[in-house]
Design an enzyme around this catalytic site. Structure first.
Site, PDB file in Angstrom:
ATOM      1  N   ARG A   1       0.920  -1.219  -0.060  1.00  0.00           N
ATOM      2  CA  ARG A   1       0.033  -0.153  -0.034  1.00  0.00           C
ATOM      3  C   ARG A   1       0.757   1.188   0.176  1.00  0.00           C
ATOM      4  NH1 ARG A   1      -2.958  -3.651   3.300  1.00  0.00           N
ATOM      5  NH2 ARG A   1      -4.941  -4.213   2.220  1.00  0.00           N
TER       6      ARG A   1
ATOM      7  N   LYS B   1       1.877  10.912 -12.024  1.00  0.00           N
ATOM      8  CA  LYS B   1       0.902  10.179 -12.826  1.00  0.00           C
ATOM      9  C   LYS B   1       1.825   8.632 -12.981  1.00  0.00           C
ATOM     10  CE  LYS B   1      -2.358  12.772 -15.500  1.00  0.00           C
ATOM     11  NZ  LYS B   1      -2.797  13.135 -16.714  1.00  0.00           N
TER      12      LYS B   1
ATOM     13  N   GLU C   1       6.416  16.696 -26.676  1.00  0.00           N
ATOM     14  CA  GLU C   1       5.896  16.700 -25.412  1.00  0.00           C
ATOM     15  C   GLU C   1       6.236  18.377 -24.997  1.00  0.00           C
ATOM     16  OE1 GLU C   1       3.568  15.451 -23.664  1.00  0.00           O
ATOM     17  OE2 GLU C   1       3.662  13.320 -24.165  1.00  0.00           O
TER      18      GLU C   1
ATOM     19  N   LYS D   1       5.258  22.136 -16.407  1.00  0.00           N
ATOM     20  CA  LYS D   1       4.544  21.023 -15.675  1.00  0.00           C
ATOM     21  C   LYS D   1       4.387  21.280 -14.357  1.00  0.00           C
ATOM     22  CE  LYS D   1       3.408  16.347 -16.050  1.00  0.00           C
ATOM     23  NZ  LYS D   1       3.406  14.959 -16.741  1.00  0.00           N
TER      24      LYS D   1
ATOM     25  N   GLU E   1      -5.759  16.032 -11.245  1.00  0.00           N
ATOM     26  CA  GLU E   1      -6.223  16.238 -12.525  1.00  0.00           C
ATOM     27  C   GLU E   1      -7.836  16.527 -12.580  1.00  0.00           C
ATOM     28  OE1 GLU E   1      -6.454  14.213 -16.793  1.00  0.00           O
ATOM     29  OE2 GLU E   1      -4.455  14.252 -16.089  1.00  0.00           O
TER      30      GLU E   1
ATOM     31  N   ARG F   1      -4.969  20.761 -15.014  1.00  0.00           N
ATOM     32  CA  ARG F   1      -3.995  19.806 -15.271  1.00  0.00           C
ATOM     33  C   ARG F   1      -4.381  19.287 -16.698  1.00  0.00           C
ATOM     34  NH1 ARG F   1      -0.510  15.357 -11.514  1.00  0.00           N
ATOM     35  NH2 ARG F   1       0.566  14.357 -13.651  1.00  0.00           N
TER      36      ARG F   1
ATOM     37  N   ASN G   1      -2.918  17.408 -21.319  1.00  0.00           N
ATOM     38  CA  ASN G   1      -3.432  16.348 -22.295  1.00  0.00           C
ATOM     39  C   ASN G   1      -3.491  17.036 -23.641  1.00  0.00           C
ATOM     40  OD1 ASN G   1      -3.262  14.026 -20.442  1.00  0.00           O
ATOM     41  ND2 ASN G   1      -4.904  14.957 -19.525  1.00  0.00           N
TER      42      ASN G   1
ATOM     43  N   HIS H   1      -3.369  14.576 -26.685  1.00  0.00           N
ATOM     44  CA  HIS H   1      -3.372  13.124 -26.002  1.00  0.00           C
ATOM     45  C   HIS H   1      -4.539  12.309 -26.569  1.00  0.00           C
ATOM     46  CE1 HIS H   1       0.220  14.580 -24.135  1.00  0.00           C
ATOM     47  NE2 HIS H   1       0.418  13.452 -23.806  1.00  0.00           N
TER      48      HIS H   1
ATOM     49  N   HIS I   1      -3.907   9.020 -28.148  1.00  0.00           N
ATOM     50  CA  HIS I   1      -4.099   7.722 -27.500  1.00  0.00           C
ATOM     51  C   HIS I   1      -4.888   6.903 -28.482  1.00  0.00           C
ATOM     52  CE1 HIS I   1      -3.340   9.211 -23.051  1.00  0.00           C
ATOM     53  NE2 HIS I   1      -2.285   9.090 -23.786  1.00  0.00           N
TER      54      HIS I   1
ATOM     55  N   HIS J   1       5.061   6.996 -28.235  1.00  0.00           N
ATOM     56  CA  HIS J   1       4.077   7.969 -27.595  1.00  0.00           C
ATOM     57  C   HIS J   1       4.237   9.412 -28.243  1.00  0.00           C
ATOM     58  CE1 HIS J   1       1.424   9.607 -24.790  1.00  0.00           C
ATOM     59  NE2 HIS J   1       2.382  10.421 -24.136  1.00  0.00           N
TER      60      HIS J   1
END
Length: 360
Positions: free
Chosen positions: A119, A141, A183, A225, A235, A239, A243, A246, A250, A263
């Site tokens: 955890r 992330k 990016e 960032k 997010e 935030r 993306n 993206h 994606h 990517h």
């Protein structure tokens, strides 16, 4: 050495940018634990694993390593189990630190393992690709891909520190470097038009790995960032603008198969499509969209949709994206170059007009 701080209260952490791997004192200071597990891959391990391992062992730390297969197609729950296997076979307690030594895939999986093992345990990032240095190593992330969607399984987990050494980019293939530059372009497009102008003026120096230009670009991207993450860690609002490109990108990765496009290459295509749609809806001019596309082209990145990929395939993948809320798709578009926003104020016909423009 430059330092950028991600200001998150008692979970704040530094991003060191400079000659990090030759100054292990900073690395040792960032890892308070005696037990360390380095997570890397088959490409990076022969280059840097021994150097990091020896630096840590020289400070009387107990160090093990797990070497994973390389590639986006291995960013899966099956692969992450190899990290858990290594941790449990030892077995390690919660007083272990994980070190992510590699690109974005390694960083995302190591962070997810750190968030999940017993955890939660500590981890640090040593990103070895440009894309991971300016994007995925910063902000917490983490996660893995699923065959139906990219990064759909994961957690937010901030590192103790990030160590960015531009010298490692000397061993990075040019195609991977260009993917990382996508990016960097994204940060200018969504947040800072002056930065976009800087990139236009200095792209040749950056691709030649000239130290000052490269460190300036990496630092500025990390500052942008870090600023956004500080305002919206999980997010819920601003935030999401990170993306930009993206959702379209994606869709390319999911439909074409993970690893077919890097990517950053998929994001480059996505930015061109998002800019086109922004112009189509009257937010930016066609000239602005063309300016962004031209910079992406100068970086030897793709600006056209994959041959054979249909508008229907885009729609199918995009409506499984994390940014779909109660069946409503949200896109990140541009109000102007240097200012992105999240919107669902468009029709499916608007989306299809953009998709059909690129799908032949």
């Amino acid at each position: 050495m430059k330092t950028v701080t991600v200001a998150l209260g008692d979970r704040s952490y530094p991003i060191y940018i400079g000659d990090c791997l030759s100054t292990p004192e900073l690395l040792l200071k960032a890892i308070p634990h005696l037990e360390v597990m380095i997570v890397t891959n088959t490409t990076v391990a022969p280059l840097y694993l021994n150097k990091i391992k020896q630096a840590l062992e020289g400070a009387n730390k107990s160090v093990e390593a797990v070497v994973l297969p390389d590639g986006e197609q291995h960013k899966t729950l099956d692969t992450i189990n190899l990290i858990f296997d290594a941790l449990l076979e030892k077995p390690y307690s919660r007083k272990v630190a994980l070190v992510a030594l590699g690109g974005g895939v390694i960083g995302d999986m190591t962070g997810f393992a750190a968030a999940s093992y017993q955890r939660g345990v500590d981890f640090i990032q040593i990103p070895t690709t440009l894309l991971s240095q300016v994007d995925s190593s910063v902000g917490g992330k983490t996660g893995v891909n699923h065959r139906l969607g990219k990064n759909m399984i994961g957690a937010f987990k901030q590192p103790l520190a990030v160590f960015i050494d531009p010298a490692v980019l000397n061993t990075l293939p040019k195609k991977e470097f260009a993917a990382g530059f996508a990016e960097i372009i994204k940060h200018g497009a969504l947040h800072d038009e002056k930065y976009l102008s800087y990139l236009e003026a200095n792209i040749d120096a950056i691709f030649a790995l000239e130290s000052n230009a490269l460190i300036d670009a990496i630092s500025k991207s990390c500052e942008i960032k870090a600023s956004v993450v500080t305002q919206d860690e999980t997010e819920q609002g601003i935030r999401a603008t990170l993306n930009f490109g993206h959702t379209f990108g994606h869709a390319v990765e999911t439909t074409m198969g993970y690893g077919t496009y890097l990517h950053g290459e998929a994001v480059a295509i996505g930015m061109v499509m998002a800019a086109h749609m922004s112009a189509q809806l009257g937010y930016i001019t066609a000239e602005d969209a063309q300016r962004l596309s031209q910079l992406i082209k100068r970086a030897s990145l793709p600006v056209e949709s994959p041959k054979g990929m249909t508008a229907v395939q885009y729609v199918d993948a995009m409506y499984r994206d994390k940014k779909v809320d109660s069946g409503t798709l949200k896109l990140i578009l541009l109000k102007r170059l240097g200012e992105a926003f999240v919107t669902s104020d468009f029709s499916k016909e608007d989306l299809l007009r953009t998709l059909n423009h690129f799908c032949h």
